[in-house]
Design a protein around this motif. Structure first.
Motif, PDB file in Angstrom:
ATOM      1  N   ASN A   1       0.796  -1.167  -0.076  1.00 12.11           N
ATOM      2  CA  ASN A   1      -0.048  -0.084  -0.064  1.00 12.11           C
ATOM      3  C   ASN A   1       0.844   1.191   0.016  1.00 12.11           C
ATOM      4  OD1 ASN A   1       0.932  -0.143   2.793  1.00 12.11           O
ATOM      5  ND2 ASN A   1      -1.138   0.346   3.355  1.00 12.11           N
ATOM      6  N   HIS A   2       0.252   2.599  -0.031  1.00 12.75           N
ATOM      7  CA  HIS A   2       1.078   3.750  -0.171  1.00 12.75           C
ATOM      8  C   HIS A   2       1.617   3.791  -1.474  1.00 12.75           C
ATOM      9  CE1 HIS A   2      -0.222   4.331   4.180  1.00 12.75           C
ATOM     10  NE2 HIS A   2       0.979   3.358   4.404  1.00 12.75           N
ATOM     11  N   VAL A   3       0.921   3.543  -2.299  1.00 11.62           N
ATOM     12  CA  VAL A   3       1.409   3.099  -4.030  1.00 11.62           C
ATOM     13  C   VAL A   3       0.912   4.506  -4.818  1.00 11.62           C
ATOM     14  CG1 VAL A   3       1.917   1.991  -5.863  1.00 11.62           C
ATOM     15  CG2 VAL A   3       1.774   0.661  -3.858  1.00 11.62           C
ATOM     16  N   GLY A   4       2.064   5.023  -5.350  1.00 11.25           N
ATOM     17  CA  GLY A   4       1.521   6.048  -6.244  1.00 11.25           C
ATOM     18  C   GLY A   4       2.386   7.510  -6.285  1.00 11.25           C
ATOM     19  N   PRO A   5       2.140   8.325  -7.227  1.00  9.75           N
ATOM     20  CA  PRO A   5       2.969   9.548  -6.897  1.00  9.75           C
ATOM     21  C   PRO A   5       2.285  10.496  -5.992  1.00  9.75           C
ATOM     22  CG  PRO A   5       1.825   9.586  -8.980  1.00  9.75           C
ATOM     23  CD  PRO A   5       1.466   8.075  -8.376  1.00  9.75           C
ATOM     24  N   ASP A   6       0.893  10.074  -5.655  1.00  9.34           N
ATOM     25  CA  ASP A   6       0.263  11.289  -4.477  1.00  9.34           C
ATOM     26  C   ASP A   6       0.145  10.506  -3.320  1.00  9.34           C
ATOM     27  OD1 ASP A   6      -0.415  13.192  -6.770  1.00  9.34           O
ATOM     28  OD2 ASP A   6      -2.120  11.913  -7.428  1.00  9.34           O
ATOM     29  N   ALA A   7       0.638   9.319  -3.031  1.00  6.22           N
ATOM     30  CA  ALA A   7       0.795   8.695  -1.704  1.00  6.22           C
ATOM     31  C   ALA A   7       1.584   9.623  -0.764  1.00  6.22           C
ATOM     32  CB  ALA A   7       1.675   7.388  -1.842  1.00  6.22           C
ATOM     33  N   ASP A   8       1.086   9.409   0.334  1.00  5.24           N
ATOM     34  CA  ASP A   8       1.907  10.462   1.263  1.00  5.24           C
ATOM     35  C   ASP A   8       2.748   9.749   2.328  1.00  5.24           C
ATOM     36  OD1 ASP A   8      -0.073   8.820   3.167  1.00  5.24           O
ATOM     37  OD2 ASP A   8      -1.584  10.586   3.505  1.00  5.24           O
ATOM     38  N   GLN A   9       3.141   8.515   1.912  1.00  7.29           N
ATOM     39  CA  GLN A   9       4.083   7.815   2.669  1.00  7.29           C
ATOM     40  C   GLN A   9       4.644   6.673   1.589  1.00  7.29           C
ATOM     41  OE1 GLN A   9       4.471   8.245   5.971  1.00  7.29           O
ATOM     42  NE2 GLN A   9       2.395   9.617   5.774  1.00  7.29           N
TER      43      GLN A   9
ATOM     44  N   SER B   1     -14.284  10.132   5.622  1.00  5.50           N
ATOM     45  CA  SER B   1     -14.829  10.896   6.638  1.00  5.50           C
ATOM     46  C   SER B   1     -13.926  12.094   6.906  1.00  5.50           C
ATOM     47  CB  SER B   1     -15.144  10.293   7.989  1.00  5.50           C
ATOM     48  OG  SER B   1     -13.828   9.741   8.578  1.00  5.50           O
ATOM     49  N   LEU B   2     -14.394  12.986   7.477  1.00  7.69           N
ATOM     50  CA  LEU B   2     -13.318  14.086   8.021  1.00  7.69           C
ATOM     51  C   LEU B   2     -12.724  13.827   9.465  1.00  7.69           C
ATOM     52  CD1 LEU B   2     -12.691  16.896   7.075  1.00  7.69           C
ATOM     53  CD2 LEU B   2     -14.316  18.116   8.322  1.00  7.69           C
ATOM     54  N   GLY B   3     -11.556  13.814   9.070  1.00  6.78           N
ATOM     55  CA  GLY B   3     -10.623  13.244  10.371  1.00  6.78           C
ATOM     56  C   GLY B   3     -10.125  11.942  10.112  1.00  6.78           C
ATOM     57  N   GLY B   4     -10.760  11.269   9.181  1.00  2.00           N
ATOM     58  CA  GLY B   4     -10.250   9.852   8.901  1.00  2.00           C
ATOM     59  C   GLY B   4      -8.878  10.072   8.025  1.00  2.00           C
ATOM     60  N   PRO B   5      -8.266   8.690   8.003  1.00  5.98           N
ATOM     61  CA  PRO B   5      -7.155   8.700   7.235  1.00  5.98           C
ATOM     62  C   PRO B   5      -7.140   9.058   5.441  1.00  5.98           C
ATOM     63  CG  PRO B   5      -7.754   6.632   7.706  1.00  5.98           C
ATOM     64  CD  PRO B   5      -8.803   7.558   8.254  1.00  5.98           C
ATOM     65  N   ASN B   6      -6.036   9.433   5.075  1.00  5.96           N
ATOM     66  CA  ASN B   6      -5.908   9.312   3.682  1.00  5.96           C
ATOM     67  C   ASN B   6      -5.905   7.752   3.153  1.00  5.96           C
ATOM     68  OD1 ASN B   6      -5.823  12.028   3.374  1.00  5.96           O
ATOM     69  ND2 ASN B   6      -3.701  12.208   2.958  1.00  5.96           N
ATOM     70  N   ILE B   7      -6.772   7.620   2.155  1.00  7.16           N
ATOM     71  CA  ILE B   7      -7.010   5.986   1.797  1.00  7.16           C
ATOM     72  C   ILE B   7      -6.234   6.084   0.244  1.00  7.16           C
ATOM     73  CG2 ILE B   7      -8.348   4.075   1.276  1.00  7.16           C
ATOM     74  CD1 ILE B   7     -10.308   5.184   3.258  1.00  7.16           C
ATOM     75  N   GLY B   8      -5.238   5.264   0.237  1.00 11.37           N
ATOM     76  CA  GLY B   8      -4.442   5.155  -1.107  1.00 11.37           C
ATOM     77  C   GLY B   8      -4.713   3.844  -1.823  1.00 11.37           C
ATOM     78  N   SER B   9      -3.721   3.558  -2.564  1.00 10.46           N
ATOM     79  CA  SER B   9      -3.853   2.205  -3.461  1.00 10.46           C
ATOM     80  C   SER B   9      -3.347   1.110  -2.626  1.00 10.46           C
ATOM     81  CB  SER B   9      -3.261   2.306  -4.768  1.00 10.46           C
ATOM     82  OG  SER B   9      -3.673   3.571  -5.285  1.00 10.46           O
ATOM     83  N   ILE B  10      -3.890  -0.159  -3.160  1.00  9.54           N
ATOM     84  CA  ILE B  10      -3.437  -1.545  -2.536  1.00  9.54           C
ATOM     85  C   ILE B  10      -3.140  -2.316  -3.796  1.00  9.54           C
ATOM     86  CG2 ILE B  10      -3.885  -3.477  -1.156  1.00  9.54           C
ATOM     87  CD1 ILE B  10      -5.377  -1.832   0.867  1.00  9.54           C
ATOM     88  N   TYR B  11      -2.097  -2.895  -4.013  1.00 13.68           N
ATOM     89  CA  TYR B  11      -2.056  -3.995  -5.080  1.00 13.68           C
ATOM     90  C   TYR B  11      -1.538  -5.164  -4.396  1.00 13.68           C
ATOM     91  CZ  TYR B  11      -1.801   0.012  -8.257  1.00 13.68           C
ATOM     92  OH  TYR B  11      -2.209   1.099  -8.840  1.00 13.68           O
ATOM     93  N   TYR B  12      -2.089  -6.237  -4.651  1.00  8.68           N
ATOM     94  CA  TYR B  12      -1.924  -7.473  -4.196  1.00  8.68           C
ATOM     95  C   TYR B  12      -1.949  -8.884  -4.738  1.00  8.68           C
ATOM     96  CZ  TYR B  12      -6.884  -7.811  -4.443  1.00  8.68           C
ATOM     97  OH  TYR B  12      -8.277  -8.232  -5.028  1.00  8.68           O
ATOM     98  N   VAL B  13      -1.463 -10.118  -4.570  1.00 10.54           N
ATOM     99  CA  VAL B  13      -1.646 -11.168  -5.084  1.00 10.54           C
ATOM    100  C   VAL B  13      -1.794 -11.933  -3.925  1.00 10.54           C
ATOM    101  CG1 VAL B  13       0.857 -11.565  -4.734  1.00 10.54           C
ATOM    102  CG2 VAL B  13      -0.279 -12.929  -6.324  1.00 10.54           C
ATOM    103  N   SER B  14      -2.579 -12.975  -4.124  1.00 13.13           N
ATOM    104  CA  SER B  14      -3.228 -14.037  -3.075  1.00 13.13           C
ATOM    105  C   SER B  14      -3.206 -15.394  -3.705  1.00 13.13           C
ATOM    106  CB  SER B  14      -4.369 -13.613  -2.373  1.00 13.13           C
ATOM    107  OG  SER B  14      -5.615 -13.866  -3.345  1.00 13.13           O
ATOM    108  N   VAL B  15      -3.027 -16.397  -2.876  1.00 12.93           N
ATOM    109  CA  VAL B  15      -3.249 -17.813  -3.244  1.00 12.93           C
ATOM    110  C   VAL B  15      -4.378 -18.533  -2.145  1.00 12.93           C
ATOM    111  CG1 VAL B  15      -2.025 -19.931  -3.564  1.00 12.93           C
ATOM    112  CG2 VAL B  15      -0.980 -17.825  -4.295  1.00 12.93           C
ATOM    113  N   THR B  16      -5.147 -19.090  -2.553  1.00 14.90           N
ATOM    114  CA  THR B  16      -6.056 -19.521  -1.734  1.00 14.90           C
ATOM    115  C   THR B  16      -6.170 -21.108  -2.050  1.00 14.90           C
ATOM    116  OG1 THR B  16      -7.471 -17.826  -1.723  1.00 14.90           O
ATOM    117  CG2 THR B  16      -8.605 -19.696  -0.967  1.00 14.90           C
ATOM    118  N   PHE B  17      -5.850 -21.922  -1.148  1.00 14.11           N
ATOM    119  CA  PHE B  17      -5.976 -23.628  -1.039  1.00 14.11           C
ATOM    120  C   PHE B  17      -7.311 -24.108  -0.529  1.00 14.11           C
ATOM    121  CE2 PHE B  17      -5.572 -27.356   1.138  1.00 14.11           C
ATOM    122  CZ  PHE B  17      -5.156 -28.388   0.080  1.00 14.11           C
ATOM    123  N   ASP B  18      -8.045 -24.841  -1.293  1.00 11.67           N
ATOM    124  CA  ASP B  18      -9.416 -25.437  -0.604  1.00 11.67           C
ATOM    125  C   ASP B  18      -9.299 -27.046  -0.838  1.00 11.67           C
ATOM    126  OD1 ASP B  18     -11.949 -26.223   0.061  1.00 11.67           O
ATOM    127  OD2 ASP B  18     -12.620 -24.248  -0.203  1.00 11.67           O
TER     128      ASP B  18
END
Length: 985
Positions: free
Chosen positions: A252-260, A964-981
């Motif tokens: 997370n925190h990905v991209g040119p506008d990310a604050d972290q 919300s006002l006072g909530g955090p800055n929500i940025g991008s998430i990139y992920y890969v997952s593997v599910t076994f069943d």
């Protein structure tokens, strides 16, 4: 009471344990895919009208024994396939079932709308559902985040792992108008009275379905089912067996506008379930997640309207920034000439013979400007290591074909952020639930307990205050007073005589403004150099040492709060479907105990816990009057020990115009009790004391106080603000006092439950088996709207303090020039002057809204859907009240996908947009900007490995947003997952 409930349930289990008789009917069979002929592993086979069932094995085969004589009906279901019901007419029968993939919309069965099973198309009220496929294929970072894509849903995130759901207005970061159940257990934190998101809920491996009812539901679900109900149902281990696991790794925190900077985030989850002889089953789930939390970096100034340098683009010396803490400590410089303490300090700063800082102060050179202490950025104070460990387990035993006994445990542990009246760092908290239940096809009895522990949680603003006290060498009052002296020192250094700047503000305001700005910059620089020569980065070790030192201690001596509040509940419901054919009749009852345990840090429970008892009962009856018309009605009575009983009815009708075309209408009332905090809170928030609205709190703090001569000493908060504005601008105490409105005994209004009348009309249809349409309009009328009232109390002049005897017994207005939390000392005396207490509005509040959902099945398995929501607050508030509607007027979601582009490949894309809206809360008032987010996921099955790989991203356009006002800055998430069943189910 809770122990007696548990003993009763266990006694019933043991009594019924011996009611098992020998099986009379056996049945076996094979389940295959109708198109490929391949066996379907893990298909659910349930015996209708019982709790009995099993699953198919690796060859698609099954067998089971039933105590009932033939005929019996088997209900056969498999994820992604059409449900079938097959009648078995003889014992020993072997059946072969071919399952066809489901392509029809609107075939879901829901339970929550009427507390009995019914087709979603014929539900009497609005309802949304996520089945297993929707849970597994959500484009969001988790299935719980994916609830935001349902029609009518609003979400406010305080943390990456803490989301609050709402529907139909009055959104909040702690929503006490909404109820969430997981397997029948209310998931509210007992001391807060709002759901805690999914911090102790099941992972996606164990979720069978999610159902959402937007709107009032008190007639069936009781207190606080006011704006909606969410029901999450986990998988029964008899029906979902085997081993499953998933790992998700992302950034997370990905991209040119990310604050972290980008940060790694991980989730690991495992589930195992096993059944033995179709009699005993168990399941165990464990989930661990970690991420660098979304950061709060907003520079929104809550005091921007009082910036004296706004016209020239200057910084506000009295700024109160959302995500910087410590600047809550502030004062108007114009107050200092009225303070003998300041006069003594200013007199000690000599500029020459007979000339001191106090000479300038008494000449009126201190401006009518608010000044706040230099703050710390939130990232240096809060714990942004968002962590969540969840453990869920269940034991299930079938006493016979009709009865199932179970025990369940849900536990959540971790660290998060919560935005309430302040920013709370929830560090090492835990919340645990235990449930025992006895259920049959037509009834259930359950008892459960919820146990929360705040761990090392603390208030970030309070920590900042303590650190500033530490660095100021005498408290922030010393910092503020010294600032005033340094301000005056600058005037002297620039060659001004006492009174020159006061005169310049009258003759040439523009020139004076520049001098004032330079004086502020000088004063802050001097203070910061003298008191805060501590850089959190350059001197990190020393900063952390002081921080950890000041973290020690609980309110009122330190920033931590201690909370081990508990809630116990017992529920029962009985369906008379086996006794009565003429109508559908259900009855139910509940009993709840809150046991408040905060050690005096939240509630006045220093001498032991506070107990609150509630109980309720309901009845519901429904009848199909004609083939096309079904009427239903329900009524519920609830009683809280502190309030009068509440009666809430619901009447509804569903008219089937033609096959799969249904019109519904309903009227119902709802209510919400004041929360445990709304009843009993007693919390110092630095500038005010938050008080529960019961009569005893008015009495404890003498909020309708009068002087020894009978003159009122209590004033409304709004009028005190007007008083301060006049006196700081003119110095005329008499003119300022004319602005004050007294708060007397006649104004006391102990808080009572809030009520709503809700009317809804809707249309749901399936057109040509391709297009699902769902439209609804609602109107809500609220009475006794719960709000808060601010009261400021002045001290009275005594013979020792009155400037002349005629003022004895009258208010000393100088004691309300600045606000501080009203405090009752151990000897019964009072310090501080400000309280904020829960009460109710006199006027009605009205809101209305509408929603439209369209889902269309395209050829070859593609699906496109769109939903639109409109919500509006019509009125009922005055300028002195916060509306707290906190809901965008317009929003929409668009989705497109195909879970089987090929036998292995699938994808989903979702776009979500919402309008800008006004946010009003005790934390902040301002506008939340409009935003749009694009989420996408691609899945690929690996049948040989019994696994699915998913690659996805949320907010992939990379534009940070706030919910919300006072909530955090929500940025991008990139992920890969593997599910076994193990069963690929």
């Amino acid at each position: 009471m809770n122990r007696n409930i548990t003993k009763w349930i266990l006694s019933a289990f043991l009594t019924l344990l011996f009611s098992y008789s020998y099986a009379q009917t056996t049945v076996s069979g094979t389940i295959t895919d109708a198109e490929t002929g391949e066996p379907l592993i893990g298909t659910q086979i349930l015996v209708k009208g019982t709790v009995l069932g099993t699953i198919s094995d690796v060859n698609g085969e099954f067998s089971l024994s039933v105590q009932s004589s033939p005929p019996i009906t088997l209900v056969i279901t498999y994820v992604g396939y059409e449900r079938q019901e097959i009648e078995v007419t003889s014992s020993g029968q072997n059946i072969s079932v071919q399952m066809a993939e489901s392509t029809l919309l609107g075939q879901e069965v829901v339970v929550s709308a009427s507390r009995v099973e019914e087709n979603i198309l014929q539900s009497p009220v609005s309802i949304e559902k996520m089945d297993i496929l929707a849970v597994q294929n959500s484009t969001a970072a988790s299935y719980y985040d994916g609830i935001a894509n349902l029609k009518g849903v609003d979400v406010a995130s305080s943390s990456i792992n803490f989301q609050i759901i709402n529907a139909r207005g009055f959104g909040s970061t702690g929503n006490t108008r909404f109820v969430q159940y997981i397997d029948g257990m209310d998931t509210q934190a007992p001391a807060l009275n709002f759901p805690i998101g999914n911090l102790n809920g099941p992972s996606e491996l164990d979720v069978e379905s999610v159902e959402l009812i937007p709107g009032a539901s008190s007639a069936l679900y009781g207190p606080n089912a006011f704006n909606g109900v969410l029901l999450i149902n986990s998988k029964n281990p008899f029906e979902y067996q085997g081993l499953s696991a998933f790992v998700k790794t992302g950034v997370n925190h990905v991209g040119p506008d990310a604050d972290q900077d980008p940060a790694l985030m991980n989730t690991f989850s495992v589930r195992y379930a096993k059944a033995y002889n179709n009699k005993f089953a168990f399941k165990v789930n464990a989930t661990y997640s970690y991420a660098d939390d979304w950061h709060g970096t907003s520079t929104f100034d809550r005091n921007a309207e009082n910036n004296p340098f706004a016209s020239i683009g200057g910084e506000n010396p009295g700024a109160d920034l959302l995500h910087s803490h410590g600047d809550e400590a502030a004062i108007n410089l114009a107050i200092f000439p009225f303070s003998s303490t300041f006069s003594a300090l200013a007199s000690s700063r000599n500029f020459g013979p007979g000339l001191s800082a106090n000479s300038y102060a008494q000449a009126g050179d201190l401006p009518n400007h608010v000044v706040s202490v230099t703050p710390w950025e939130e990232k240096y104070l809060a714990d942004y290591g968002a962590e969540n460990m969840k453990l869920n387990a269940g034991l299930f035993y079938r006493l016979n074909d009709d009865l199932e006994a179970s025990y369940m445990y849900n536990g959540g542990f971790g660290t998060s952020i919560y935005t309430g009246a302040q920013r709370y760092s929830l560090s090492n908290f835990n919340i645990q639930q235990h449930r025992v239940q006895l259920r049959a096809d037509n009834f259930f009895v359950r008892a459960y307990g919820t146990f929360e522990n705040s761990g090392d949680s603390y208030i970030t603003e309070f920590l900042a205050l303590k650190m500033n006290d530490n660095r100021s060498g005498g408290g922030v009052s010393t910092w503020l007073a010294t600032y005033g002296v340094n301000y005056l020192e600058y005037l002297n250094q620039q060659g001004y005589d006492p009174g020159d700047i006061a005169a310049l503000r009258q003759s040439d305001p523009s020139a004076a403004l520049l001098v004032d700005q330079a004086a502020h910059q000088y004063a802050r620089g001097q203070n910061d150099n003298n008191y805060f020569p501590l850089d959190p980065v350059e001197q990190a070790a020393e900063f952390e040492r002081i921080k950890n030192e000041e973290l020690d201690g609980t309110i009122p001596f330190g920033p931590k709060f201690s909370d081990a509040t508990k809630m116990y509940q017992a529920d029962a419901q009985y369906d008379f479907k086996n006794q009565i054919d003429a109508v559908e009749l259900q009855v139910g009852a509940s009993y709840r105990i809150f046991d408040l345990r905060s050690d005096g840090t939240i509630f006045p429970d220093q001498d032991g816990g506070i107990q609150i008892n509630e109980y309720g009962a309901f009845a519901q009856v429904a009848r199909r009057v004609t083939d096309n018309l079904k009427l239903s009605g329900s009524v519920r009575f609830d009683k809280n020990q502190n309030f009068d009983g509440q009666v809430n009815p619901r009447i509804s009708a569903v008219y089937t115009v033609a096959n799969d075309h249904n019109i519904r209408a309903s009227f119902q009332t709802g209510f919400r009790n004041p929360t445990t905090q709304g009843q009993y809170i007693d919390l110092n928030t630095i500038s005010t004391r938050l008080l529960g609205g019961l009569q005893e709190n008015y009495d404890r703090y003498d909020l309708d106080r009068v002087s020894s001569t009978g003159v009122p000493l209590a004033f409304t908060g709004g009028s005190v603000n007007d008083f301060r504005n006049v006196i700081f601008a003119t110095g005329d105490i008499a003119a300022a006092a004319a602005e004050l409105e007294t708060f007397t005994t006649a104004d006391i209004r102990p808080v009572v439950p809030e009520e709503v009348k809700s009317m809804e009309i809707g249309y749901k249809s399936l057109i040509n088996n391709k297009l699902l349409v769902d439209a609804v309009y609602y109107r809500n009328i609220y009475t006794n709207f719960i709000t808060q009232v601010r009261i400021v109390l002045a001290e009275e002049y005594t013979s020792a303090t009155a400037p002349n005897p005629s003022l004895e017994g009258t208010p000393n207005y100088l004691t309300i020039l600045n606000g501080s939390a009203l405090t009752r000392e151990s000897d019964g005396s009072f310090t501080g002057n400000t309280a904020q207490i829960y009460s109710n509005l006199d006027d009605e509040v009205t809101s209305q809204g509408a929603a439209l959902g369209l889902t269309y099945n395209l050829p070859r398995g593609y699906t496109v859907g769109v939903n639109y929501n409109w919500n509006r607050l019509e009125g009922g508030f005055t300028e002195n009240n916060l509306t707290e509607f906190n809901t965008p007027e317009h929003k929409y979601n668009v989705k497109f996908g195909n879970r089987k582009v090929t036998d292995r490949l699938g994808f989903n894309v979702t776009y979500r947009w919402q309008d800008a809206f006004r946010w009003e809360s005790s934390f902040a008032i301002g506008d939340v900007p409009a935003y749009g987010t694009l989420d996408a996921q691609v899945s690929y099955k690996l049948p040989d490995l019994k696994s699915v790989v998913r690659l996805g991203g949320t907010n992939i356009a990379g534009n940070p947003y706030n919910q919300s006002l006072g909530g955090p800055n929500i940025g991008s998430i990139y992920y890969v997952s593997v599910t076994f069943d193990e069963l690929m189910n």
